[in-house]
Design a protein around this motif. Structure first.
Motif, PDB file in Angstrom:
ATOM      1  N   LYS A 145       0.842  -1.200   0.000  1.00 30.18           N
ATOM      2  CA  LYS A 145       0.000   0.000   0.000  1.00 30.18           C
ATOM      3  C   LYS A 145       0.874   1.246   0.000  1.00 30.18           C
ATOM      4  CE  LYS A 145      -3.406  -2.402   2.877  1.00 30.18           C
ATOM      5  NZ  LYS A 145      -4.075  -2.423   4.196  1.00 30.18           N
ATOM      6  N   SER A 146       0.439   2.249  -0.735  1.00 27.46           N
ATOM      7  CA  SER A 146       1.186   3.507  -0.749  1.00 27.46           C
ATOM      8  C   SER A 146       0.577   4.537   0.189  1.00 27.46           C
ATOM      9  CB  SER A 146       1.252   4.079  -2.169  1.00 27.46           C
ATOM     10  OG  SER A 146      -0.057   4.300  -2.664  1.00 27.46           O
ATOM     11  N   THR A 147      -0.613   4.257   0.736  1.00 22.34           N
ATOM     12  CA  THR A 147      -1.306   5.214   1.595  1.00 22.34           C
ATOM     13  C   THR A 147      -1.844   4.514   2.835  1.00 22.34           C
ATOM     14  OG1 THR A 147      -2.013   6.409  -0.394  1.00 22.34           O
ATOM     15  CG2 THR A 147      -3.104   6.996   1.667  1.00 22.34           C
ATOM     16  N   ALA A 148      -1.767   5.186   3.973  1.00 26.19           N
ATOM     17  CA  ALA A 148      -2.334   4.665   5.213  1.00 26.19           C
ATOM     18  C   ALA A 148      -2.887   5.824   6.020  1.00 26.19           C
ATOM     19  CB  ALA A 148      -1.277   3.909   6.017  1.00 26.19           C
ATOM     20  N   PHE A 149      -3.796   5.507   6.924  1.00 32.10           N
ATOM     21  CA  PHE A 149      -4.327   6.516   7.848  1.00 32.10           C
ATOM     22  C   PHE A 149      -3.266   6.824   8.898  1.00 32.10           C
ATOM     23  CE2 PHE A 149      -6.390   7.438  11.960  1.00 32.10           C
ATOM     24  CZ  PHE A 149      -7.045   8.616  11.624  1.00 32.10           C
ATOM     25  N   ILE A 150      -3.081   8.109   9.211  1.00 33.84           N
ATOM     26  CA  ILE A 150      -2.141   8.509  10.251  1.00 33.84           C
ATOM     27  C   ILE A 150      -2.861   9.368  11.291  1.00 33.84           C
ATOM     28  CG2 ILE A 150      -0.048   8.353   8.856  1.00 33.84           C
ATOM     29  CD1 ILE A 150      -0.162  11.343   8.427  1.00 33.84           C
ATOM     30  N   TYR A 151      -2.360   9.331  12.516  1.00 35.17           N
ATOM     31  CA  TYR A 151      -2.928  10.118  13.610  1.00 35.17           C
ATOM     32  C   TYR A 151      -1.773  10.666  14.447  1.00 35.17           C
ATOM     33  CZ  TYR A 151      -2.039   5.642  15.887  1.00 35.17           C
ATOM     34  OH  TYR A 151      -1.446   4.486  16.335  1.00 35.17           O
ATOM     35  N   ALA A 152      -1.995  11.844  15.046  1.00 37.57           N
ATOM     36  CA  ALA A 152      -0.884  12.505  15.738  1.00 37.57           C
ATOM     37  C   ALA A 152      -1.381  13.389  16.879  1.00 37.57           C
ATOM     38  CB  ALA A 152      -0.068  13.333  14.744  1.00 37.57           C
ATOM     39  N   PRO A 153      -1.429  12.874  18.124  1.00 36.40           N
ATOM     40  CA  PRO A 153      -1.652  13.742  19.285  1.00 36.40           C
ATOM     41  C   PRO A 153      -0.361  14.496  19.628  1.00 36.40           C
ATOM     42  CG  PRO A 153      -1.402  11.460  19.977  1.00 36.40           C
ATOM     43  CD  PRO A 153      -1.352  11.455  18.478  1.00 36.40           C
ATOM     44  N   GLN A 154      -0.515  15.742  20.085  1.00 38.67           N
ATOM     45  CA  GLN A 154       0.665  16.587  20.309  1.00 38.67           C
ATOM     46  C   GLN A 154       0.410  17.553  21.447  1.00 38.67           C
ATOM     47  OE1 GLN A 154       2.835  18.229  16.841  1.00 38.67           O
ATOM     48  NE2 GLN A 154       2.387  20.262  17.624  1.00 38.67           N
ATOM     49  N   VAL A 155       1.473  17.933  22.141  1.00 39.55           N
ATOM     50  CA  VAL A 155       1.440  19.026  23.115  1.00 39.55           C
ATOM     51  C   VAL A 155       2.582  19.977  22.774  1.00 39.55           C
ATOM     52  CG1 VAL A 155       0.391  17.681  24.974  1.00 39.55           C
ATOM     53  CG2 VAL A 155       2.886  17.773  24.779  1.00 39.55           C
ATOM     54  N   GLY A 156       2.394  21.251  23.128  1.00 39.58           N
ATOM     55  CA  GLY A 156       3.451  22.202  22.807  1.00 39.58           C
ATOM     56  C   GLY A 156       3.234  23.553  23.448  1.00 39.58           C
ATOM     57  N   VAL A 157       4.101  24.475  23.096  1.00 39.31           N
ATOM     58  CA  VAL A 157       4.062  25.819  23.648  1.00 39.31           C
ATOM     59  C   VAL A 157       4.522  26.819  22.586  1.00 39.31           C
ATOM     60  CG1 VAL A 157       6.428  25.670  24.582  1.00 39.31           C
ATOM     61  CG2 VAL A 157       4.784  27.240  25.628  1.00 39.31           C
ATOM     62  N   LEU A 158       3.929  28.030  22.630  1.00 37.03           N
ATOM     63  CA  LEU A 158       4.366  29.137  21.784  1.00 37.03           C
ATOM     64  C   LEU A 158       5.236  30.064  22.627  1.00 37.03           C
ATOM     65  CD1 LEU A 158       1.091  30.158  19.891  1.00 37.03           C
ATOM     66  CD2 LEU A 158       2.892  28.602  19.146  1.00 37.03           C
ATOM     67  N   LEU A 159       6.440  30.347  22.160  1.00 36.51           N
ATOM     68  CA  LEU A 159       7.333  31.284  22.840  1.00 36.51           C
ATOM     69  C   LEU A 159       7.392  32.561  22.007  1.00 36.51           C
ATOM     70  CD1 LEU A 159      10.223  28.817  23.788  1.00 36.51           C
ATOM     71  CD2 LEU A 159       8.255  29.504  25.168  1.00 36.51           C
ATOM     72  N   PRO A 160       6.946  33.696  22.548  1.00 37.57           N
ATOM     73  CA  PRO A 160       6.863  34.936  21.776  1.00 37.57           C
ATOM     74  C   PRO A 160       8.233  35.415  21.282  1.00 37.57           C
ATOM     75  CG  PRO A 160       5.637  35.106  23.830  1.00 37.57           C
ATOM     76  CD  PRO A 160       6.440  33.851  23.914  1.00 37.57           C
ATOM     77  N   LEU A 161       8.259  35.825  20.006  1.00 37.19           N
ATOM     78  CA  LEU A 161       9.445  36.441  19.420  1.00 37.19           C
ATOM     79  C   LEU A 161       9.203  37.931  19.198  1.00 37.19           C
ATOM     80  CD1 LEU A 161      10.364  33.683  16.790  1.00 37.19           C
ATOM     81  CD2 LEU A 161      11.424  34.069  19.028  1.00 37.19           C
ATOM     82  N   THR A 162       8.072  38.259  18.579  1.00 32.64           N
ATOM     83  CA  THR A 162       7.650  39.644  18.377  1.00 32.64           C
ATOM     84  C   THR A 162       6.157  39.698  18.679  1.00 32.64           C
ATOM     85  OG1 THR A 162       7.015  39.397  16.043  1.00 32.64           O
ATOM     86  CG2 THR A 162       9.342  39.868  16.498  1.00 32.64           C
ATOM     87  N   ALA A 163       5.529  40.847  18.423  1.00 31.79           N
ATOM     88  CA  ALA A 163       4.096  40.990  18.677  1.00 31.79           C
ATOM     89  C   ALA A 163       3.262  40.088  17.771  1.00 31.79           C
ATOM     90  CB  ALA A 163       3.678  42.446  18.488  1.00 31.79           C
ATOM     91  N   SER A 164       3.808  39.673  16.628  1.00 28.94           N
ATOM     92  CA  SER A 164       3.019  38.883  15.671  1.00 28.94           C
ATOM     93  C   SER A 164       3.650  37.548  15.309  1.00 28.94           C
ATOM     94  CB  SER A 164       2.799  39.694  14.391  1.00 28.94           C
ATOM     95  OG  SER A 164       4.043  40.002  13.787  1.00 28.94           O
ATOM     96  N   SER A 165       4.730  37.150  16.007  1.00 31.89           N
ATOM     97  CA  SER A 165       5.382  35.884  15.669  1.00 31.89           C
ATOM     98  C   SER A 165       5.815  35.144  16.930  1.00 31.89           C
ATOM     99  CB  SER A 165       6.590  36.124  14.756  1.00 31.89           C
ATOM    100  OG  SER A 165       7.599  36.847  15.436  1.00 31.89           O
ATOM    101  N   ASN A 166       5.927  33.821  16.782  1.00 34.95           N
ATOM    102  CA  ASN A 166       6.298  32.966  17.908  1.00 34.95           C
ATOM    103  C   ASN A 166       7.201  31.839  17.440  1.00 34.95           C
ATOM    104  OD1 ASN A 166       4.260  33.763  20.238  1.00 34.95           O
ATOM    105  ND2 ASN A 166       3.078  33.680  18.343  1.00 34.95           N
ATOM    106  N   LEU A 167       7.895  31.250  18.388  1.00 32.47           N
ATOM    107  CA  LEU A 167       8.568  29.977  18.176  1.00 32.47           C
ATOM    108  C   LEU A 167       7.614  28.908  18.696  1.00 32.47           C
ATOM    109  CD1 LEU A 167      11.247  28.658  17.249  1.00 32.47           C
ATOM    110  CD2 LEU A 167      11.967  28.735  19.649  1.00 32.47           C
ATOM    111  N   ASP A 168       7.201  28.009  17.813  1.00 31.16           N
ATOM    112  CA  ASP A 168       6.242  26.958  18.154  1.00 31.16           C
ATOM    113  C   ASP A 168       7.012  25.660  18.394  1.00 31.16           C
ATOM    114  OD1 ASP A 168       4.277  24.976  18.225  1.00 31.16           O
ATOM    115  OD2 ASP A 168       3.024  25.955  16.724  1.00 31.16           O
TER     116      ASP A 168
END
Length: 200
Positions: A145-168
């Motif tokens: 098979k060339s295709t399969a179902f994938i699933y991805a639980p995730q946790v994370g944090v945004l660290l502010p860089l400027t007023a409109s951007s972050n490090l994710d």
């Protein structure tokens, strides 16, 4: 070596959690559409770890606000899962057992996912995605098979860089259904994503 890699990921997750708590007093959850572009690195789990050492790739993600602190996400990327070198293979045909030694073929994977991203506290998020994983080198791997179902639980944090951007910074477990009708044809790994996120 594997336990060292897992320990590093656990420490990174702990750092994200403390970082999120530190940011709650001075920043707020994003409110508009965002784009993030980043690098992904991880380590295989389960039977995949028998033949593979680690994976490296990149991804782009678009996020659309749909409710207070809740975003719809669309994510696409590329992962190269690096095979081990000088692995011993054993095959059984009838009454004959053959043992050969060689390198494991790298896996080239194109994941496309959609899901939800929720901020329970400012800058700290939980995310769940599902979609399809497309093998770019199915014939080289001997999968059916060339295709399969994938699933991805995730946790994370945004660290502010400027007023409109972050490090994710996010840690996820990504799993799949089988790419062939045999055990060990699922692609499961734990990964770290480091991305630059900005308002659209």
């Amino acid at each position: 070596m594997k336990s060292l890699k897992i320990s590093a990921l656990v420490l990174a997750l702990a750092a994200f959690t403390f970082g999120a708590k530190a940011q709650t007093k001075s920043t707020t959850t994003p409110t508009g559409p965002r784009l993030s572009i980043g690098a992904d690195a991880g380590i295989p789990t389960g039977k995949l770890s028998d033949g593979y050492n680690w994976n490296l790739g990149g991804s782009a993600q678009v996020e659309f606000p749909i409710a207070n602190q809740l975003f719809l996400t669309v994510n696409a990327g590329y992962n190269n899962i690096f095979g081990k070198k000088d692995v011993t293979f054993t095959t059984v045909t009838g009454n004959t057992t053959t043992t050969i030694k060689g390198d494991v073929q790298n896996i080239q994977l194109l994941p496309v996912k959609a899901g939800l991203k929720f901020f329970p506290v400012n800058n700290f998020y939980v995310q769940a995605e599902g979609g399809a994983g497309f093998l770019l080198n199915k014939k080289d791997l001997g999968y059916t098979k060339s295709t399969a179902f994938i699933y991805a639980p995730q946790v994370g944090v945004l660290l502010p860089l400027t007023a409109s951007s972050n490090l994710d910074l996010g840690v996820r477990y990504e799993g799949s259904t089988k790419y062939a009708d045999v055990d060990g044809s699922t692609l499961n790994f734990v990964a770290l994503r480091v991305a630059y996120s900005f308002n659209l």
